[in-house]
Scaffold this motif. Structure first.
Motif, short mmCIF file in Angstrom:
data_model
loop_
_atom_site.label_atom_id
_atom_site.label_comp_id
_atom_site.label_asym_id
_atom_site.label_seq_id
_atom_site.Cartn_x
_atom_site.Cartn_y
_atom_site.Cartn_z
N ASP A 88 5.79 13.22 19.43
CA ASP A 88 5.46 12.45 20.64
C ASP A 88 5.63 10.96 20.41
OD1 ASP A 88 4.31 14.50 22.68
OD2 ASP A 88 3.53 15.08 20.71
N GLU A 89 5.35 10.53 19.19
CA GLU A 89 5.55 9.13 18.81
C GLU A 89 6.10 9.10 17.39
OE1 GLU A 89 5.13 6.55 20.79
OE2 GLU A 89 3.88 7.41 22.36
N VAL A 90 7.00 8.16 17.13
CA VAL A 90 7.47 7.87 15.78
C VAL A 90 6.99 6.45 15.50
CG1 VAL A 90 9.47 7.54 14.29
CG2 VAL A 90 9.48 9.38 16.01
N VAL A 91 5.98 6.36 14.63
CA VAL A 91 5.31 5.09 14.36
C VAL A 91 5.79 4.53 13.03
CG1 VAL A 91 3.08 3.94 14.06
CG2 VAL A 91 3.28 5.91 15.62
N LEU A 92 6.37 3.35 13.08
CA LEU A 92 6.81 2.67 11.86
C LEU A 92 5.72 1.73 11.39
CD1 LEU A 92 8.94 1.88 9.74
CD2 LEU A 92 9.78 0.17 11.38
N PHE A 93 5.21 1.98 10.19
CA PHE A 93 4.29 1.03 9.56
C PHE A 93 5.13 0.00 8.82
CE2 PHE A 93 -0.04 3.30 8.71
CZ PHE A 93 -0.21 3.51 10.07
N SER A 94 4.75 -1.26 8.98
CA SER A 94 5.48 -2.32 8.28
C SER A 94 4.50 -3.37 7.76
CB SER A 94 6.52 -2.97 9.20
OG SER A 94 5.88 -3.59 10.30
N ALA A 95 4.96 -4.06 6.74
CA ALA A 95 4.22 -5.17 6.14
C ALA A 95 5.23 -5.98 5.35
CB ALA A 95 3.10 -4.67 5.24
N PRO A 96 4.95 -7.25 5.12
CA PRO A 96 5.85 -8.03 4.28
C PRO A 96 5.96 -7.42 2.87
CG PRO A 96 4.34 -9.46 5.46
CD PRO A 96 3.86 -8.06 5.66
N LEU A 97 7.10 -7.58 2.26
CA LEU A 97 7.35 -7.00 0.95
C LEU A 97 6.28 -7.40 -0.07
CD1 LEU A 97 9.17 -5.29 -0.84
CD2 LEU A 97 10.55 -7.34 -1.25
N GLU A 98 5.87 -8.66 -0.06
CA GLU A 98 4.87 -9.09 -1.05
C GLU A 98 3.53 -8.38 -0.85
OE1 GLU A 98 5.20 -12.08 2.30
OE2 GLU A 98 6.64 -11.25 0.87
N VAL A 99 3.18 -8.06 0.39
CA VAL A 99 1.95 -7.32 0.67
C VAL A 99 2.09 -5.88 0.16
CG1 VAL A 99 0.49 -6.37 2.53
CG2 VAL A 99 1.31 -8.74 2.65
N MET A 100 3.23 -5.27 0.42
CA MET A 100 3.46 -3.91 -0.04
C MET A 100 3.39 -3.83 -1.57
SD MET A 100 6.53 -3.02 2.70
CE MET A 100 7.52 -2.32 1.45
N LEU A 101 4.04 -4.76 -2.25
CA LEU A 101 4.05 -4.74 -3.71
C LEU A 101 2.65 -4.98 -4.29
CD1 LEU A 101 7.41 -6.58 -4.39
CD2 LEU A 101 6.93 -4.13 -4.64
N GLU A 102 1.86 -5.83 -3.65
CA GLU A 102 0.48 -6.05 -4.10
C GLU A 102 -0.35 -4.78 -3.93
OE1 GLU A 102 -3.10 -7.49 -5.46
OE2 GLU A 102 -1.09 -8.35 -5.71
N ARG A 103 -0.22 -4.13 -2.80
CA ARG A 103 -0.95 -2.87 -2.58
C ARG A 103 -0.56 -1.83 -3.61
NH1 ARG A 103 -0.14 -2.39 3.97
NH2 ARG A 103 -1.70 -3.95 4.55
N ILE A 104 0.72 -1.71 -3.87
CA ILE A 104 1.21 -0.72 -4.83
C ILE A 104 0.68 -1.02 -6.23
CG2 ILE A 104 3.31 0.07 -6.00
CD1 ILE A 104 4.66 -0.25 -3.17
N ALA A 105 0.64 -2.29 -6.58
CA ALA A 105 0.16 -2.68 -7.91
C ALA A 105 -1.32 -2.34 -8.11
CB ALA A 105 0.40 -4.17 -8.14
N THR A 106 -2.10 -2.38 -7.04
CA THR A 106 -3.55 -2.19 -7.16
C THR A 106 -4.03 -0.80 -6.76
OG1 THR A 106 -3.92 -3.13 -4.96
CG2 THR A 106 -4.00 -4.64 -6.84
N ARG A 107 -3.18 0.03 -6.18
CA ARG A 107 -3.65 1.35 -5.74
C ARG A 107 -3.81 2.27 -6.95
NH1 ARG A 107 1.66 3.54 -2.42
NH2 ARG A 107 3.00 3.82 -4.23
N ASP A 108 -4.76 3.19 -6.80
CA ASP A 108 -4.97 4.17 -7.86
C ASP A 108 -4.80 5.60 -7.35
OD1 ASP A 108 -7.25 4.47 -6.34
OD2 ASP A 108 -8.63 3.90 -7.93
N THR A 109 -4.27 5.74 -6.14
CA THR A 109 -4.10 7.06 -5.54
C THR A 109 -2.68 7.59 -5.68
OG1 THR A 109 -3.61 6.02 -3.42
CG2 THR A 109 -5.91 6.67 -3.84
N ASN A 110 -1.75 6.77 -6.13
CA ASN A 110 -0.36 7.16 -6.22
C ASN A 110 0.28 6.36 -7.36
OD1 ASN A 110 2.43 7.46 -5.85
ND2 ASN A 110 2.29 7.44 -3.63
#
Length: 172
Positions: A88-110
């Motif tokens: 019914d909807e195709v939702v694209l999540f987006s964020a600036p690359l630097e935000v994505m890389l910071e999240r990835i560096a600090t996440r412990d779930t993946n």
């Protein structure tokens, strides 16, 4: 029955949003978890790419068409567009690359994105893949917003969760 598909690059918050939706009582499927994806050959012998196991995704959506309950599915795979007519909807999540890389560096779930090679892949995929996702999206959500706002926006597509159902995360 409403099926909302959430896509986007690593670190945009797909799993985090689905976890919150699940806590609110919605049915969710994170296709990065479980046996929803396998590496399959691309057309013209151009190598392999992670792709949805179409039989499983088809069965999942069919079940929800019968049940009438809303479903949120998240992932980013090569063959996802084959299912766009059923969402019914195709939702694209987006964020600036630097935000994505910071999240990835600090996440412990993946664990994905912890090595320099994986981060380089995320940078390359963001430049190459995200522009391909954008035209197919029915809505784009900038996930720098507070998480509650992002989840509220997703929940608004389907209304409140059914009050009399026990909800769980699907894993094949």
């Amino acid at each position: 029955m409403t099926v909302i598909f959430v896509t986007g690059m690593s670190g945009t918050g797909k799993t985090t949003a689905l976890n919150q939706l699940e806590q609110r009582g919605y049915r969710v499927v994170d296709t990065d978890v479980g046996e929803w994806i396998e590496d399959l050959p691309l057309p013209d012998d151009a190598g392999t790419e992670p792709q949805w196991r179409e039989d499983r995704i088809n069965a999942l959506i069919t079940e929800h068409e019968i049940s009438g309950e809303p479903l949120f599915i998240a992932g980013t795979v090569w063959n996802q567009d084959r299912f766009y007519p059923r969402f019914d909807e195709v939702v694209l999540f987006s964020a600036p690359l630097e935000v994505m890389l910071e999240r990835i560096a600090t996440r412990d779930t993946n664990p994905f994105g912890k090595t320099a090679e994986q981060r380089d892949q995320i940078v390359a995929d963001t430049a190459e893949v995200e522009p391909l996702l954008r035209p197919s999206a029915t809505v784009e959500i900038d996930t720098r917003k507070p998480l509650a706002e992002v989840v509220d926006q997703l929940a608004a597509f389907v209304g409140p969760p059914p009050p009399d159902k026990i909800h769980f995360r699907y894993t094949p």
